[in-house]
Design an enzyme around this catalytic site. Structure first.
Site, PDB file in Angstrom:
ATOM      1  N   SER A 113     -24.397  12.602  47.434  1.00  0.00           N
ATOM      2  CA  SER A 113     -23.898  12.551  48.811  1.00  0.00           C
ATOM      3  C   SER A 113     -24.011  11.145  49.373  1.00  0.00           C
ATOM      4  O   SER A 113     -24.948  10.406  49.051  1.00  0.00           O
ATOM      5  CB  SER A 113     -24.692  13.505  49.715  1.00  0.00           C
ATOM      6  OG  SER A 113     -24.280  13.377  51.061  1.00  0.00           O
ATOM      7  N   TYR A 134     -31.305  17.875  53.309  1.00  0.00           N
ATOM      8  CA  TYR A 134     -30.157  17.604  52.436  1.00  0.00           C
ATOM      9  C   TYR A 134     -30.200  16.161  51.941  1.00  0.00           C
ATOM     10  O   TYR A 134     -30.018  15.891  50.751  1.00  0.00           O
ATOM     11  CB  TYR A 134     -28.876  17.862  53.228  1.00  0.00           C
ATOM     12  CG  TYR A 134     -27.603  17.823  52.423  1.00  0.00           C
ATOM     13  CD1 TYR A 134     -27.194  18.928  51.691  1.00  0.00           C
ATOM     14  CD2 TYR A 134     -26.792  16.698  52.425  1.00  0.00           C
ATOM     15  CE1 TYR A 134     -26.013  18.907  50.960  1.00  0.00           C
ATOM     16  CE2 TYR A 134     -25.614  16.657  51.700  1.00  0.00           C
ATOM     17  CZ  TYR A 134     -25.222  17.772  50.978  1.00  0.00           C
ATOM     18  OH  TYR A 134     -24.052  17.754  50.253  1.00  0.00           O
TER      19      TYR A 134
END
Length: 251
Positions: A142, A155
């Site tokens: 990410s 996350y």
């Protein structure tokens, strides 16, 4: 180039979104694809659509968060497909909340799903790849592991650790003929980001922040994945490729 005929690819989280686009791209290059998701009905529908395009598909429902179930399911499908040459570890979850109120139980849940289960399942598949002397492992990282953002503390932590895992695994698995890389998506229109792309204010900020002035779509990641999955990328390992419209490269 990038002909994947005769190879088998397992893509987790592939009944929709990035995973579905990945399965379509890999299958379009000739790979047999094993698609995965938690919802058997959604998975069956995705398999039907892909078969309609001439792709050979096996549907494999399991939850990545249940490692024992996932390993059992993979071992079962291996009896049919023989081996896994390409593993795209794409399944993941999200919980959005500011740090000071972020519940520990949610932090642990997100870390387990996005890191621990990826490590466990990836290692299991790598063992089979090593026995054949060949493999391509690609994780979904990410851009939040490169650039911090409010509200995604678990996350971000999981994906940053996953980026580190890519480099570590490249060091350990290269002699077995396995490459390990990750794609770091920017903001991509998927179900996971729906609450963001439904937010006009956020979309306006994104269009101002991203040089290409748009949201990404799952197909934007597909060609990068095909490259990392192909034999021709055999000298590329331990790398994180940002696919983000230039977001992480500009101020």
């Amino acid at each position: 180039m990038f002909d994947l005929s005769g190879q088998v690819a397992l893509i987790t989280g592939s009944s929709r979104g990035i995973g579905y686009a990945a399965a379509r791209a890999l299958g379009g290059q000739g790979a047999v694809v094993v698609i995965n998701g938690r919802d058997p009905a959604a998975l069956a529908q995705a398999a039907t659509e892909l078969r309609g395009e001439g792709i050979t598909v096996h549907a494999l429902p399991f939850d990545m968060s249940d490692i024992d179930q996932a390993v059992k399911a993979i071992d079962e499908v291996l009896k049919t497909v023989g081996r896994i040459d390409i593993f795209f570890a794409n399944a993941g979850i999200q919980h959005r909340e500011l740090l000071l109120s972020f519940p520990l139980r949610e932090f642990e849940r997100v870390i387990f799903a996005n890191l621990t289960s990826q490590w466990a399942l990836g290692r299991h598949i790598a063992q089979g790849m090593a026995s054949h002397g060949y493999g391509r492992i690609v994780f979904t990282g990410s851009v939040t592991a490169l650039l911090g953002r409010q509200g995604v503390t678990a996350y971000t932590a999981a994906k940053a650790a996953l980026h580190g895992l890519v480099r570590q695994w490249a060091a350990e698995l290269s002699e077995s003929g396995i490459t390990v890389n990750a794609i770091a998506p920017g903001y991509i229109k998927t179900e996971l980001t729906k609450n963001l792309w439904d937010d006009a204010k956020f979309t306006a900020w994104l269009q101002d922040r991203v040089p290409q002035k748009r949201w990404g779509v799952p197909d934007d990641l597909a060609s990068a994945l095909v490259f990392m999955a192909a034999r021709e990328s055999g000298f590329v390992t331990g790398q994180i490729l940002a696919v983000d419209g230039g977001m992480s490269s500009t101020m």
